[in-house]
Design a protein around this motif. Structure first.
Motif, short mmCIF file in Angstrom:
data_model
loop_
_atom_site.label_atom_id
_atom_site.label_comp_id
_atom_site.label_asym_id
_atom_site.label_seq_id
_atom_site.Cartn_x
_atom_site.Cartn_y
_atom_site.Cartn_z
N PHE A 51 -22.89 -13.30 7.57
CA PHE A 51 -21.73 -13.39 7.60
C PHE A 51 -21.07 -11.79 6.71
O PHE A 51 -20.20 -11.33 7.43
CB PHE A 51 -21.39 -14.39 7.21
CG PHE A 51 -19.39 -14.90 6.33
CD1 PHE A 51 -18.83 -14.91 7.74
CD2 PHE A 51 -19.36 -14.60 5.20
CE1 PHE A 51 -17.57 -14.61 7.12
CE2 PHE A 51 -17.56 -15.41 4.85
CZ PHE A 51 -17.22 -14.92 6.03
N GLN A 52 -21.39 -12.05 5.35
CA GLN A 52 -20.49 -10.61 4.75
C GLN A 52 -20.91 -9.22 5.15
O GLN A 52 -20.55 -8.66 5.90
CB GLN A 52 -21.05 -10.42 3.68
CG GLN A 52 -20.21 -11.91 3.19
CD GLN A 52 -18.98 -11.58 2.62
OE1 GLN A 52 -18.13 -11.77 3.52
NE2 GLN A 52 -18.73 -11.53 1.32
N TYR A 109 -26.95 -1.16 1.13
CA TYR A 109 -27.78 -1.58 1.01
C TYR A 109 -28.22 -2.39 2.57
O TYR A 109 -29.35 -2.28 2.84
CB TYR A 109 -28.74 -2.23 -0.04
CG TYR A 109 -29.13 -0.95 -0.74
CD1 TYR A 109 -30.31 0.45 -0.69
CD2 TYR A 109 -28.67 -1.34 -2.43
CE1 TYR A 109 -30.14 1.35 -1.61
CE2 TYR A 109 -28.78 -0.34 -2.91
CZ TYR A 109 -29.39 1.61 -3.01
OH TYR A 109 -29.73 1.89 -3.53
N LEU A 110 -27.40 -3.09 3.35
CA LEU A 110 -27.42 -3.59 3.78
C LEU A 110 -26.18 -3.74 4.85
O LEU A 110 -24.63 -3.53 4.69
CB LEU A 110 -27.23 -5.08 3.92
CG LEU A 110 -29.08 -6.46 3.34
CD1 LEU A 110 -28.00 -7.15 2.66
CD2 LEU A 110 -29.49 -6.05 4.61
N GLY A 111 -25.95 -3.59 6.67
CA GLY A 111 -25.51 -3.73 6.98
C GLY A 111 -25.94 -3.83 9.17
O GLY A 111 -26.87 -4.69 8.80
N LYS A 112 -24.86 -3.87 9.81
CA LYS A 112 -25.60 -4.50 11.01
C LYS A 112 -26.14 -3.75 11.59
O LYS A 112 -27.31 -4.88 12.60
CB LYS A 112 -23.87 -4.08 11.93
CG LYS A 112 -22.36 -4.67 11.85
CD LYS A 112 -21.91 -4.37 12.45
CE LYS A 112 -20.23 -5.47 11.76
NZ LYS A 112 -18.79 -4.82 12.73
N LYS A 113 -26.52 -2.78 11.63
CA LYS A 113 -28.10 -2.53 11.89
C LYS A 113 -28.97 -2.27 11.48
O LYS A 113 -30.15 -2.61 11.58
CB LYS A 113 -28.19 -1.20 12.26
CG LYS A 113 -26.93 -0.34 12.60
CD LYS A 113 -27.19 1.75 12.21
CE LYS A 113 -26.36 1.66 13.23
NZ LYS A 113 -25.53 3.30 12.89
N ASN A 114 -29.53 -3.74 9.98
CA ASN A 114 -30.60 -4.41 9.69
C ASN A 114 -30.86 -5.25 10.35
O ASN A 114 -29.81 -6.63 10.68
CB ASN A 114 -30.32 -3.81 8.24
CG ASN A 114 -30.03 -2.64 7.56
OD1 ASN A 114 -28.81 -2.38 6.59
ND2 ASN A 114 -30.91 -1.53 7.77
N ARG A 115 -32.05 -5.87 9.84
CA ARG A 115 -32.67 -6.72 10.27
C ARG A 115 -33.20 -7.28 8.61
O ARG A 115 -34.59 -6.64 8.18
CB ARG A 115 -33.84 -6.74 11.13
CG ARG A 115 -34.37 -8.84 11.25
CD ARG A 115 -35.01 -8.02 12.26
NE ARG A 115 -35.69 -10.02 12.43
CZ ARG A 115 -36.54 -10.07 13.50
NH1 ARG A 115 -36.90 -9.03 14.35
NH2 ARG A 115 -37.07 -11.61 13.28
N GLU A 141 -23.39 -12.14 -3.44
CA GLU A 141 -21.47 -10.75 -3.19
C GLU A 141 -22.46 -9.49 -3.69
O GLU A 141 -21.80 -8.27 -3.32
CB GLU A 141 -21.20 -11.73 -4.04
CG GLU A 141 -19.47 -11.01 -3.76
CD GLU A 141 -18.01 -11.19 -4.82
OE1 GLU A 141 -16.78 -11.87 -3.98
OE2 GLU A 141 -18.33 -12.71 -5.18
N ARG A 142 -23.02 -9.07 -4.37
CA ARG A 142 -23.33 -7.77 -5.26
C ARG A 142 -24.25 -7.09 -4.68
O ARG A 142 -24.23 -5.91 -3.92
CB ARG A 142 -23.83 -8.28 -6.80
CG ARG A 142 -23.80 -7.02 -7.21
CD ARG A 142 -23.34 -7.22 -8.70
NE ARG A 142 -22.39 -7.75 -9.49
CZ ARG A 142 -22.14 -7.53 -10.77
NH1 ARG A 142 -22.67 -7.37 -11.65
NH2 ARG A 142 -21.47 -7.85 -10.75
N LEU A 143 -24.92 -8.16 -4.00
CA LEU A 143 -26.23 -7.65 -2.82
C LEU A 143 -25.49 -6.76 -1.45
O LEU A 143 -25.46 -5.93 -0.98
CB LEU A 143 -27.55 -8.59 -3.10
CG LEU A 143 -28.35 -7.70 -1.54
CD1 LEU A 143 -28.85 -6.47 -2.05
CD2 LEU A 143 -29.69 -8.54 -1.16
N ALA A 144 -24.70 -7.89 -1.10
CA ALA A 144 -23.40 -7.78 -0.07
C ALA A 144 -22.99 -6.53 0.17
O ALA A 144 -23.08 -5.71 1.02
CB ALA A 144 -22.90 -7.98 0.44
#
Length: 199
Positions: free
Chosen positions: A71-72, A48-54, A41-44
């Motif tokens: 999911f998050q 640093y992570l979003g829809k454009k990332n893999r 949850e803290r990482l989400a």
């Protein structure tokens, strides 16, 4: 004993990822132990992570990191796992998961796996020894040099050996640290996620 919080997330995501499994661990491959949901949850929430990332999860086990973060954050998440039996459990989870469309799993050894050129985030929760990490990192660097891009590496609960190795790699730049110490009782300085960028 799995906490209600952990059980609640497994239930919501319709997966079964709890429990430690060291049946196939050895000096180079460490036991399966899922990252706590509170850490994910803290990482989400870190940005640093979003829809454009893999994301590529090394030693994905039963797939918790991939299911939760896709999911998050909406990222595409793939995991690699060398243990055939645990890999099968990731596949079983994918068949029941509520949010599975942006996840994928491959049975492979990290030191041999060719990193897809669109992977721009990698996650490690001490899946293997520093010797294997060195070889996995060489594969990551190969992918980066073939397709230069922003490429971040996340290391949760890093061992002293990992930190010593990572801090001396000239191709890696330390970017940030996500502190997770307050999430657990006691004072454990390893409760953090170190973030490095490939340069």
């Amino acid at each position: 004993m799995m906490s209600e919080y952990e059980a609640g997330w497994d239930k919501l995501l319709k997966i079964r990822t709890s429990g430690r499994d060291d049946s196939n661990s050895d000096q180079h491959h460490y036991p399966y132990e899922p990252t706590p949901y509170c850490v994910l949850e803290r990482l989400a929430d870190s940005g640093y992570l979003g829809k454009k990332n893999r994301l590529l999860d090394y030693g994905t086990g039963k797939g918790r990191v991939c299911f939760y973060l896709s999911f998050q954050t909406g990222c595409r998440a793939g995991g690699i796992e060398y243990d055939e039996r645990i890999y099968a459990q990731a596949g079983a989870n994918q068949r029941t998961a509520a949010f599975w469309r942006r996840t994928s799993f491959v049975m492979a050894r990290a030191e041999e796996y060719q990193v897809p050129r669109d992977v721009d985030r990698c996650y490690f929760f001490n899946p293997f020894s520093v010797e294997i990490l060195q070889k996995a990192l060489a594969r990551i660097l190969e992918s980066y040099y073939e397709e230069p891009r922003e490429l971040l590496l996340f290391f949760y609960y890093p061992s002293d050996e990992y930190v010593a190795y990572l801090m001396t790699r000239e191709q890696l730049m330390f970017v940030d640290e996500i502190d997770c110490e307050d999430l657990f009782p006691g004072k454990d300085e390893r409760e953090k996620i170190l973030i490095f960028e490939v340069t």
